[in-house]
Each structure stands twice: as structure tokens, then as C-alpha cells.
Design a protein around this motif. Structure first.
Motif, PDB file in Angstrom:
ATOM      1  N   PRO A  21       0.806  -1.226   0.000  1.00  0.00           N
ATOM      2  CA  PRO A  21       0.000   0.000   0.000  1.00  0.00           C
ATOM      3  C   PRO A  21       0.841   1.279   0.000  1.00  0.00           C
ATOM      4  CG  PRO A  21      -0.073  -1.054   2.156  1.00  0.00           C
ATOM      5  CD  PRO A  21       0.659  -1.991   1.238  1.00  0.00           C
ATOM      6  N   ASP A  22       2.121   1.175   0.327  1.00  0.00           N
ATOM      7  CA  ASP A  22       2.994   2.348   0.319  1.00  0.00           C
ATOM      8  C   ASP A  22       3.505   2.707  -1.065  1.00  0.00           C
ATOM      9  OD1 ASP A  22       2.876   2.831   3.101  1.00  0.00           O
ATOM     10  OD2 ASP A  22       4.323   1.214   3.445  1.00  0.00           O
ATOM     11  N   VAL A  23       3.270   1.824  -2.047  1.00  0.00           N
ATOM     12  CA  VAL A  23       3.647   2.104  -3.431  1.00  0.00           C
ATOM     13  C   VAL A  23       2.355   2.370  -4.200  1.00  0.00           C
ATOM     14  CG1 VAL A  23       4.757   1.213  -5.520  1.00  0.00           C
ATOM     15  CG2 VAL A  23       5.656   0.572  -3.267  1.00  0.00           C
ATOM     16  N   PHE A  88      18.959   2.088  -6.074  1.00  0.00           N
ATOM     17  CA  PHE A  88      17.514   1.950  -6.244  1.00  0.00           C
ATOM     18  C   PHE A  88      16.757   2.725  -5.162  1.00  0.00           C
ATOM     19  CE2 PHE A  88      13.607  -0.904  -6.358  1.00  0.00           C
ATOM     20  CZ  PHE A  88      13.121  -0.363  -7.528  1.00  0.00           C
ATOM     21  N   ILE A  89      17.257   2.714  -3.932  1.00  0.00           N
ATOM     22  CA  ILE A  89      16.632   3.495  -2.854  1.00  0.00           C
ATOM     23  C   ILE A  89      16.612   4.971  -3.260  1.00  0.00           C
ATOM     24  CG2 ILE A  89      16.908   4.364  -0.494  1.00  0.00           C
ATOM     25  CD1 ILE A  89      18.045   1.552   0.218  1.00  0.00           C
ATOM     26  N   SER A  90      17.738   5.476  -3.713  1.00  0.00           N
ATOM     27  CA  SER A  90      17.822   6.884  -4.116  1.00  0.00           C
ATOM     28  C   SER A  90      16.834   7.199  -5.230  1.00  0.00           C
ATOM     29  CB  SER A  90      19.235   7.228  -4.589  1.00  0.00           C
ATOM     30  OG  SER A  90      20.144   7.096  -3.541  1.00  0.00           O
ATOM     31  N   LYS A  91      16.732   6.293  -6.173  1.00  0.00           N
ATOM     32  CA  LYS A  91      15.813   6.506  -7.297  1.00  0.00           C
ATOM     33  C   LYS A  91      14.364   6.524  -6.828  1.00  0.00           C
ATOM     34  CE  LYS A  91      15.516   5.470 -12.041  1.00  0.00           C
ATOM     35  NZ  LYS A  91      16.222   4.840 -13.112  1.00  0.00           N
ATOM     36  N   LEU A  92      14.007   5.610  -5.930  1.00  0.00           N
ATOM     37  CA  LEU A  92      12.634   5.561  -5.430  1.00  0.00           C
ATOM     38  C   LEU A  92      12.275   6.833  -4.662  1.00  0.00           C
ATOM     39  CD1 LEU A  92      12.443   1.858  -4.189  1.00  0.00           C
ATOM     40  CD2 LEU A  92      11.403   2.814  -6.254  1.00  0.00           C
ATOM     41  N   VAL A  93      13.195   7.319  -3.875  1.00  0.00           N
ATOM     42  CA  VAL A  93      12.955   8.544  -3.104  1.00  0.00           C
ATOM     43  C   VAL A  93      12.832   9.737  -4.049  1.00  0.00           C
ATOM     44  CG1 VAL A  93      13.976  10.161  -1.441  1.00  0.00           C
ATOM     45  CG2 VAL A  93      14.036   7.696  -0.990  1.00  0.00           C
ATOM     46  N   ARG A  94      13.754   9.835  -4.980  1.00  0.00           N
ATOM     47  CA  ARG A  94      13.806  10.977  -5.888  1.00  0.00           C
ATOM     48  C   ARG A  94      12.662  10.971  -6.902  1.00  0.00           C
ATOM     49  NH1 ARG A  94      18.450   9.800  -7.365  1.00  0.00           N
ATOM     50  NH2 ARG A  94      18.006   8.929  -9.403  1.00  0.00           N
ATOM     51  N   LYS A  95      12.454   9.853  -7.572  1.00  0.00           N
ATOM     52  CA  LYS A  95      11.501   9.796  -8.681  1.00  0.00           C
ATOM     53  C   LYS A  95      10.055   9.635  -8.224  1.00  0.00           C
ATOM     54  CE  LYS A  95      10.790   7.398 -13.089  1.00  0.00           C
ATOM     55  NZ  LYS A  95      11.322   6.362 -13.980  1.00  0.00           N
ATOM     56  N   TYR A  96       9.843   8.880  -7.152  1.00  0.00           N
ATOM     57  CA  TYR A  96       8.477   8.565  -6.729  1.00  0.00           C
ATOM     58  C   TYR A  96       8.103   9.208  -5.398  1.00  0.00           C
ATOM     59  CZ  TYR A  96       9.169   5.153 -10.388  1.00  0.00           C
ATOM     60  OH  TYR A  96       9.452   4.554 -11.591  1.00  0.00           O
ATOM     61  N   SER A  97       8.993  10.009  -4.861  1.00  0.00           N
ATOM     62  CA  SER A  97       8.768  10.707  -3.584  1.00  0.00           C
ATOM     63  C   SER A  97       8.401   9.755  -2.449  1.00  0.00           C
ATOM     64  CB  SER A  97       7.687  11.775  -3.747  1.00  0.00           C
ATOM     65  OG  SER A  97       8.062  12.726  -4.706  1.00  0.00           O
ATOM     66  N   SER A  99       9.114   7.757   1.001  1.00  0.00           N
ATOM     67  CA  SER A  99       9.918   8.048   2.186  1.00  0.00           C
ATOM     68  C   SER A  99      11.152   7.142   2.142  1.00  0.00           C
ATOM     69  CB  SER A  99       9.113   7.789   3.457  1.00  0.00           C
ATOM     70  OG  SER A  99       8.955   6.403   3.661  1.00  0.00           O
ATOM     71  N   PRO A 100      12.248   7.569   2.734  1.00  0.00           N
ATOM     72  CA  PRO A 100      13.443   6.720   2.733  1.00  0.00           C
ATOM     73  C   PRO A 100      13.203   5.336   3.338  1.00  0.00           C
ATOM     74  CG  PRO A 100      14.035   8.949   3.337  1.00  0.00           C
ATOM     75  CD  PRO A 100      12.529   8.901   3.284  1.00  0.00           C
ATOM     76  N   SER A 101      12.366   5.240   4.368  1.00  0.00           N
ATOM     77  CA  SER A 101      12.139   3.934   4.984  1.00  0.00           C
ATOM     78  C   SER A 101      11.343   3.009   4.063  1.00  0.00           C
ATOM     79  CB  SER A 101      11.441   4.078   6.336  1.00  0.00           C
ATOM     80  OG  SER A 101      10.159   4.625   6.191  1.00  0.00           O
ATOM     81  N   VAL A 102      10.337   3.544   3.367  1.00  0.00           N
ATOM     82  CA  VAL A 102       9.566   2.729   2.416  1.00  0.00           C
ATOM     83  C   VAL A 102      10.459   2.321   1.252  1.00  0.00           C
ATOM     84  CG1 VAL A 102       7.666   2.767   0.741  1.00  0.00           C
ATOM     85  CG2 VAL A 102       7.305   3.650   3.052  1.00  0.00           C
ATOM     86  N   ALA A 103      11.220   3.270   0.716  1.00  0.00           N
ATOM     87  CA  ALA A 103      12.123   2.980  -0.402  1.00  0.00           C
ATOM     88  C   ALA A 103      13.146   1.912  -0.010  1.00  0.00           C
ATOM     89  CB  ALA A 103      12.826   4.256  -0.853  1.00  0.00           C
ATOM     90  N   SER A 104      13.671   2.020   1.199  1.00  0.00           N
ATOM     91  CA  SER A 104      14.635   1.040   1.683  1.00  0.00           C
ATOM     92  C   SER A 104      14.012  -0.341   1.801  1.00  0.00           C
ATOM     93  CB  SER A 104      15.190   1.495   3.033  1.00  0.00           C
ATOM     94  OG  SER A 104      16.113   0.563   3.520  1.00  0.00           O
ATOM     95  N   ASP A 105      12.802  -0.399   2.316  1.00  0.00           N
ATOM     96  CA  ASP A 105      12.106  -1.674   2.457  1.00  0.00           C
ATOM     97  C   ASP A 105      11.873  -2.328   1.093  1.00  0.00           C
ATOM     98  OD1 ASP A 105      10.682  -3.662   4.090  1.00  0.00           O
ATOM     99  OD2 ASP A 105       8.865  -2.873   3.134  1.00  0.00           O
TER     100      ASP A 105
END
Length: 123
Positions: A21-23, A88-97, A99-105
Motif C-alpha cells: 500500500p505504500d507504493v 535503487f533506494i535513491s531513485k525511489l525517493v527521488r523519482k516517486y517521492s 519516504s526513505p524507509s519505504v524505499a529502503s524496504d
């Protein structure tokens, strides 16, 4: 090969991305395509830098659950995998806004699982 990799990412992305649900649903396919590109681009950059042997070593022992330190846990300790996950974490945070914790997960589940699937498929 890119199609095969994308299919593996889609397989592992079902739980990590689609059912997460976070994506946001409108980004599901893009996130999995970006994961595929992260893995393929990571391999390309490593080969270009003369690191083919590192990739071969990853495929020899990194994905084997029978090898000492193998399987997903072994992959997580591999610097190649760490580099891909971080990118990939950086891309998820940057491109899809995200949160760092969701992107990391998402990244810490999707990239190693997909790589493990690729390694197992190539054996």
C-alpha cells in the motif's frame, strides 16, 4: 535477457511492490521497470569497469542457498548488491517521492530477491 530479468522482477515484485500500500498503484510497473534497469545497469557498469570476475563470483556463490553465506542473506553482504540497492533506494525517493524507509524496504526486498531468482535460473 532483459525480458527474462523483467519477468523475474515482476515475480518478486508482486508482494513487494504491487501488494504494497505504500507504493501507489499507478507506479507499480514503472518501479519494477526501474528495478530491472538498476540490476542490468549495475552489471553493465561493473563489466565496463573491469569487474566481470566479481559478477561471475556473485553468480557462483551469491545465490546458492547451499553455499556458506549464500542465499538472500549472502547476497545482502555482497558489495555489488549493496550498490544496486543503494542506487535503487535513491531513485525511489527521488523519482516517486517515497519516504526513505519505504524505499529502503522495497529495495532491500526486491533487488536481492530478483538477483537470487536470476542466479538460480541461470544454474
Amino acid at each position: 535477457m532483459l525480458d527474462q530479468l523483467f519477468n523475474i522482477v515482476k515475480q518478486f515484485g508482486q508482494e513487494t511492490v504491487v501488494n504494497n500500500p505504500d507504493v501507489p498503484n499507478e507506479f507499480n510497473q514503472e518501479v519494477m521497470a526501474d528495478a530491472t534497469q538498476t540490476i542490468a545497469g549495475g552489471f553493465k557498469n561493473i563489466v565496463a569497469g573491469g569487474g566481470l570476475q566479481n559478477i561471475l563470483d556473485l553468480f557462483k556463490g551469491g545465490g546458492s542457498s547451499n553455499a556458506a553465506g549464500g542465499g538472500i542473506g549472502g547476497l545482502m553482504k555482497n558489495p555489488i548488491v549493496s550498490m544496486m540497492v543503494g542506487y535503487f533506494i535513491s531513485k525511489l525517493v527521488r523519482k516517486y517521492s517515497m519516504s526513505p524507509s519505504v524505499a529502503s524496504d522495497v529495495a532491500n526486498k526486491l533487488i536481492p530477491s530478483s538477483l537470487n531468482g536470476l542466479i538460480e535460473q541461470t544454474k
